[in-house]
Design a protein around this motif. Structure first.
Motif, PDB file in Angstrom:
ATOM      1  N   GLY A  45       0.796  -1.234   0.000  1.00  0.00           N
ATOM      2  CA  GLY A  45       0.000   0.000   0.000  1.00  0.00           C
ATOM      3  C   GLY A  45       0.814   1.263   0.000  1.00  0.00           C
ATOM      4  O   GLY A  45       0.263   2.373   0.029  1.00  0.00           O
ATOM      5  N   ARG A  46       2.141   1.136   0.002  1.00  0.00           N
ATOM      6  CA  ARG A  46       2.976   2.352  -0.015  1.00  0.00           C
ATOM      7  C   ARG A  46       4.181   2.195  -0.945  1.00  0.00           C
ATOM      8  O   ARG A  46       5.239   2.767  -0.720  1.00  0.00           O
ATOM      9  N   MET A  47       3.988   1.409  -2.000  1.00  0.00           N
ATOM     10  CA  MET A  47       5.052   1.294  -3.012  1.00  0.00           C
ATOM     11  C   MET A  47       4.414   1.367  -4.397  1.00  0.00           C
ATOM     12  O   MET A  47       3.516   0.601  -4.732  1.00  0.00           O
ATOM     13  N   LEU A  48       4.922   2.324  -5.205  1.00  0.00           N
ATOM     14  CA  LEU A  48       4.420   2.520  -6.568  1.00  0.00           C
ATOM     15  C   LEU A  48       5.506   2.150  -7.575  1.00  0.00           C
ATOM     16  O   LEU A  48       6.699   2.280  -7.298  1.00  0.00           O
ATOM     17  N   ASN A  49       5.041   1.726  -8.768  1.00  0.00           N
ATOM     18  CA  ASN A  49       5.967   1.415  -9.865  1.00  0.00           C
ATOM     19  C   ASN A  49       5.413   2.025 -11.149  1.00  0.00           C
ATOM     20  O   ASN A  49       4.204   2.230 -11.278  1.00  0.00           O
ATOM     21  N   ILE A  50       6.317   2.324 -12.097  1.00  0.00           N
ATOM     22  CA  ILE A  50       5.845   2.662 -13.440  1.00  0.00           C
ATOM     23  C   ILE A  50       6.346   1.597 -14.392  1.00  0.00           C
ATOM     24  O   ILE A  50       7.503   1.152 -14.307  1.00  0.00           O
ATOM     25  N   HIS A  51       5.427   1.171 -15.272  1.00  0.00           N
ATOM     26  CA  HIS A  51       5.757   0.096 -16.215  1.00  0.00           C
ATOM     27  C   HIS A  51       5.418   0.586 -17.617  1.00  0.00           C
ATOM     28  O   HIS A  51       4.339   1.147 -17.836  1.00  0.00           O
ATOM     29  N   PRO A  52       6.324   0.373 -18.586  1.00  0.00           N
ATOM     30  CA  PRO A  52       6.104   0.934 -19.927  1.00  0.00           C
ATOM     31  C   PRO A  52       5.211   0.076 -20.813  1.00  0.00           C
ATOM     32  O   PRO A  52       5.610  -0.367 -21.894  1.00  0.00           O
ATOM     33  N   SER A  53       3.983  -0.156 -20.350  1.00  0.00           N
ATOM     34  CA  SER A  53       2.944  -0.761 -21.196  1.00  0.00           C
ATOM     35  C   SER A  53       1.611  -0.460 -20.545  1.00  0.00           C
ATOM     36  O   SER A  53       1.548  -0.028 -19.387  1.00  0.00           O
ATOM     37  N   LEU A  54       0.539  -0.729 -21.295  1.00  0.00           N
ATOM     38  CA  LEU A  54      -0.807  -0.597 -20.733  1.00  0.00           C
ATOM     39  C   LEU A  54      -1.138  -1.916 -20.047  1.00  0.00           C
ATOM     40  O   LEU A  54      -1.697  -2.831 -20.657  1.00  0.00           O
ATOM     41  N   LEU A  55      -0.778  -2.020 -18.781  1.00  0.00           N
ATOM     42  CA  LEU A  55      -1.077  -3.259 -18.039  1.00  0.00           C
ATOM     43  C   LEU A  55      -2.588  -3.471 -17.997  1.00  0.00           C
ATOM     44  O   LEU A  55      -3.338  -2.497 -17.986  1.00  0.00           O
ATOM     45  N   PRO A  56      -3.099  -4.699 -18.033  1.00  0.00           N
ATOM     46  CA  PRO A  56      -2.339  -5.939 -17.863  1.00  0.00           C
ATOM     47  C   PRO A  56      -1.671  -6.472 -19.137  1.00  0.00           C
ATOM     48  O   PRO A  56      -1.130  -7.574 -19.105  1.00  0.00           O
ATOM     49  N   SER A  57      -1.664  -5.711 -20.234  1.00  0.00           N
ATOM     50  CA  SER A  57      -0.917  -6.176 -21.404  1.00  0.00           C
ATOM     51  C   SER A  57       0.584  -5.988 -21.192  1.00  0.00           C
ATOM     52  O   SER A  57       1.005  -4.957 -20.651  1.00  0.00           O
ATOM     53  N   PHE A  58       1.345  -6.925 -21.638  1.00  0.00           N
ATOM     54  CA  PHE A  58       2.806  -6.850 -21.742  1.00  0.00           C
ATOM     55  C   PHE A  58       3.532  -6.581 -20.416  1.00  0.00           C
ATOM     56  O   PHE A  58       4.279  -5.612 -20.296  1.00  0.00           O
ATOM     57  N   PRO A  59       3.334  -7.426 -19.406  1.00  0.00           N
ATOM     58  CA  PRO A  59       4.196  -7.340 -18.223  1.00  0.00           C
ATOM     59  C   PRO A  59       5.609  -7.801 -18.586  1.00  0.00           C
ATOM     60  O   PRO A  59       5.829  -8.350 -19.675  1.00  0.00           O
TER      61      PRO A  59
END
Ligand code: GAR
Length: 206
Positions: free
Chosen positions: A103-117
Motif C-alpha cells: 500500500g505504499r510502493m508505486l511502480n511505473i511500467h512501460p505498457s498498458l497493463l495488464p498487457s505486456f508485463p
C-alpha cells in the motif's frame, strides 16, 4: 510532510520528473533519499546535485534475492518512508519485501497493463500489432507488474514505429503520469477498494 524514497537502476528520468514537480509545486513531502542497486546509475548524479541523500546497495554483491532485499529494506527504512517510488528499478522483488511496503510502493511500467508485463514491452507491443500502447503507474504487489492501477497514459502505435521511437513517445507521457500519481498519494487521495484504486476529489474551497 510525507517522506519519499525513490529507487532507481539507471538514467532516472522519472525520478527527475518527480523531484522537479515536487519542488516546483511545493508538495507536502520530502524526497528523503534516492537509492540505486547499481553504482553507475546516471540518476545518482542528479540526486547529489540536488541535495538529495543518495545511497547504493549493489545487488550484484549479494548471493540471494532475500539477502539483497533485506539489505535494501534496512537502508530504505532508515529514511522512515511513507512511500517508495520505483523509477526504472530493474529488480524483481521478493514477496516478503513487497509485503513490508504494502500500500505504499508505486511502480511505473512501460505498457498498458495488464498487457505486456515483464521486459521488452515495446517489442512485445510491436509483435502483437496493437494500435495503442502506453505506460501504467500501479501499486506494487507480489505478482510482477500486476498491482492496482493508479494511472495510465495512451499513445498511438504508428506504422513506422520501432522500439526506440515507441519508448521515446511513451517516456514523455511517463513524465506526466508518474508525478501526478505520486502527488495524489502525497495528498492522501488514493485508496484501494477490492483491488481497484479510487482517487478522491481534490478538496474544494467553499
Ligand atoms: C522507464 O521507461 C520505465 O517505465 C521503465 O524503465 C524506464 C526507466 O527510465 N521501467 C521498467 O521497465 C520497469 N519494469 P528512467 O530511469 O529514465 O526513469
Amino acid at each position: 510532510m510525507k517522506n519519499i524514497v525513490i529507487l532507481i537502476s539507471g538514467r532516472g528520468s522519472n525520478m527527475q520528473a518527480i523531484v522537479r514537480a515536487a519542488r516546483s509545486e511545493q508538495w507536502p513531502c520530502r524526497i528523503a533519499a534516492v537509492i540505486s542497486n547499481r553504482a553507475d546509475a546516471e540518476g545518482l548524479q542528479f540526486a547529489a546535485q540536488h541535495g538529495i541523500p543518495a545511497e547504493v546497495v549493489v545487488s550484484k554483491s549479494f548471493a540471494t534475492r532475500d539477502a539483497f532485499d533485506a539489505a535494501l529494506q534496512s537502508v530504505i527504512d532508515r529514511f522512515e518512508p511513507d512511500l517508495i517510488v520505483l523509477a526504472g528499478f530493474m529488480r524483481i522483488l521478493t514477496p516478503k519485501f513487497v509485503e513490508h511496503y504494502a500500500g505504499r510502493m508505486l511502480n511505473i511500467h512501460p505498457s498498458l497493463l495488464p498487457s505486456f508485463p515483464g521486459l521488452a514491452t515495446h517489442r512485445q507491443a510491436l509483435a502483437a500489432g496493437v494500435k495503442v500502447h502506453g505506460a501504467t503507474v500501479h501499486f506494487v504487489t507480489a505478482e510482477l507488474d500486476h498491482g492496482p492501477i493508479v494511472a495510465q497514459a495512451v499513445v498511438p502505435v504508428l506504422p513506422a514505429d520501432n522500439e526506440q521511437s515507441l519508448a521515446e513517445r511513451i517516456l514523455v507521457e511517463e513524465h506526466k503520469i508518474y508525478p501526478q500519481a505520486v502527488k495524489w498519494f502525497v495528498e492522501g487521495r488514493l485508496s484501494i477498494d477490492n483491488g481497484v484504486v479510487r482517487i478522491a476529489d481534490e478538496p474544494q474551497l467553499v
